[in-house]
Design an enzyme around this catalytic site. Structure first.
Site, PDB file in Angstrom:
ATOM      1  N   GLY A  90     -12.568  -0.485   6.437  1.00 39.30           N
ATOM      2  CA  GLY A  90     -12.930  -0.611   5.106  1.00 39.30           C
ATOM      3  C   GLY A  90     -11.570   0.060   4.417  1.00 39.30           C
ATOM      4  O   GLY A  90     -10.349  -0.030   5.112  1.00 39.30           O
ATOM      5  N   ALA A  91     -11.564   0.186   2.747  1.00 41.07           N
ATOM      6  CA  ALA A  91     -10.640   0.842   1.691  1.00 41.07           C
ATOM      7  C   ALA A  91     -10.009   1.125   2.366  1.00 41.07           C
ATOM      8  O   ALA A  91     -10.384   2.714   2.650  1.00 41.07           O
ATOM      9  CB  ALA A  91     -10.819   0.506   0.983  1.00 41.07           C
ATOM     10  N   ARG A  92      -8.738   1.393   2.357  1.00 44.30           N
ATOM     11  CA  ARG A  92      -7.734   2.880   3.297  1.00 44.30           C
ATOM     12  C   ARG A  92      -8.034   3.030   3.698  1.00 44.30           C
ATOM     13  O   ARG A  92      -7.410   4.054   4.628  1.00 44.30           O
ATOM     14  CB  ARG A  92      -7.745   3.675   1.709  1.00 44.30           C
ATOM     15  CG  ARG A  92      -7.127   3.425   0.371  1.00 44.30           C
ATOM     16  CD  ARG A  92      -5.853   2.581   0.368  1.00 44.30           C
ATOM     17  NE  ARG A  92      -5.621   3.012  -0.953  1.00 44.30           N
ATOM     18  CZ  ARG A  92      -4.781   1.867  -0.904  1.00 44.30           C
ATOM     19  NH1 ARG A  92      -4.391   0.304   0.069  1.00 44.30           N
ATOM     20  NH2 ARG A  92      -4.378   1.188  -1.931  1.00 44.30           N
ATOM     21  N   SER A  93      -8.524   2.316   5.124  1.00 42.20           N
ATOM     22  CA  SER A  93      -8.642   2.622   6.500  1.00 42.20           C
ATOM     23  C   SER A  93      -6.995   2.625   7.326  1.00 42.20           C
ATOM     24  O   SER A  93      -7.849   3.140   9.059  1.00 42.20           O
ATOM     25  CB  SER A  93      -9.521   2.000   7.039  1.00 42.20           C
ATOM     26  OG  SER A  93      -9.596   1.034   6.811  1.00 42.20           O
TER      27      SER A  93
ATOM     28  N   HIS B  31       3.327  -2.489  -0.648  1.00 33.64           N
ATOM     29  CA  HIS B  31       2.553  -4.037   0.639  1.00 33.64           C
ATOM     30  C   HIS B  31       4.649  -3.630   0.815  1.00 33.64           C
ATOM     31  O   HIS B  31       4.716  -4.548   2.444  1.00 33.64           O
ATOM     32  CB  HIS B  31       1.784  -3.844   0.638  1.00 33.64           C
ATOM     33  CG  HIS B  31       0.103  -3.755   0.952  1.00 33.64           C
ATOM     34  ND1 HIS B  31      -0.118  -4.448   2.195  1.00 33.64           N
ATOM     35  CD2 HIS B  31      -0.073  -3.012  -0.013  1.00 33.64           C
ATOM     36  CE1 HIS B  31      -0.975  -3.666   2.357  1.00 33.64           C
ATOM     37  NE2 HIS B  31      -1.571  -2.784   0.589  1.00 33.64           N
ATOM     38  N   ARG B  32       5.145  -4.395   0.193  1.00 30.87           N
ATOM     39  CA  ARG B  32       6.591  -5.346   0.146  1.00 30.87           C
ATOM     40  C   ARG B  32       6.918  -4.195   1.188  1.00 30.87           C
ATOM     41  O   ARG B  32       7.997  -4.772   1.716  1.00 30.87           O
ATOM     42  CB  ARG B  32       6.664  -6.180  -0.622  1.00 30.87           C
ATOM     43  CG  ARG B  32       6.480  -7.504  -1.003  1.00 30.87           C
ATOM     44  CD  ARG B  32       6.886  -7.945  -1.842  1.00 30.87           C
ATOM     45  NE  ARG B  32       6.023  -9.294  -2.595  1.00 30.87           N
ATOM     46  CZ  ARG B  32       5.541 -10.034  -3.801  1.00 30.87           C
ATOM     47  NH1 ARG B  32       6.394  -9.466  -4.540  1.00 30.87           N
ATOM     48  NH2 ARG B  32       5.558 -10.427  -3.404  1.00 30.87           N
TER      49      ARG B  32
END
Length: 183
Positions: free
Chosen positions: A15-18, A55-56
């Site tokens: 899921g999102a932010r899992s 993320h980067r």
């Protein structure tokens, strides 16, 4: 160290932010191989730009990043190699890009699955599990949820390893050492 001799394809979803992206990045980091990151997201607004920046930053400079929103199979054909690990993040955004640009979604999925039938190097794919919530209220959202569910099933079938991540905890679904379920 991860066994990459068989050019293993790994499918990581949740899921999102899992914690699925972080888990996939850690898996790639343990390979000891050159790391390539295929980013499927496009910058649509400042918030998405900030997410991409996070993320980067988290990945650091040891990754080579390739941005591709549509031709994922083509980029994989050029990038997969035995001396590198390729991480695709994420298939949900890729599917969304195909949907909104009205590309031949089924044909692109078939191309991707064909590349994965014999990958030229180890690869990891991140995707969202979008079918565990409420039923969307409109037809487009329901169609997308269904298409994402089918894509996830296809990926789980062709990949050697399938990992579900929830609350930052990975659960290995395939291969599974548990006995077959039956009557």
């Amino acid at each position: 160290m991860t066994d990459t001799t068989g050019h293993r394809a790994t499918f990581v979803f949740g899921g999102a932010r899992s914690g699925k992206s972080e888990f996939a990045e850690q898996l790639a980091n343990t390979s000891g191989l050159q790391k390539f990151y295929i980013a499927t997201s496009a910058v649509f607004d400042p918030e998405m730009s900030e997410r991409i920046g996070q993320h980067r930053h988290r990945r650091g400079a040891s990754w080579t990043t390739i941005e591709e929103q549509i031709d994922l199979a083509g980029v994989l054909e050029k990038t997969l190699a035995p001396d590198r690990v390729v991480l695709v993040d994420c298939l949900t955004l890729w599917l969304s890009n195909l949907t909104y640009t009205e590309k031949r979604t089924e044909a692109e999925i078939k191309r991707l699955l064909s590349v994965l039938s014999a990958p030229a190097g180890p690869c990891i794919f991140v995707s969202n599990e979008v079918g565990m919530g409420i039923v969307p209220e409109n037809k487009l959202s329901r169609s997308f949820r269904d298409a994402q569910g089918r894509l996830n099933q296809d990926m789980a079938t062709v990949c050697d390893q399938v990992v579900f991540v929830a609350a930052g905890q990975p659960l290995l679904l395939k291969p599974n050492s548990q006995p077959d379920i039956g009557l």
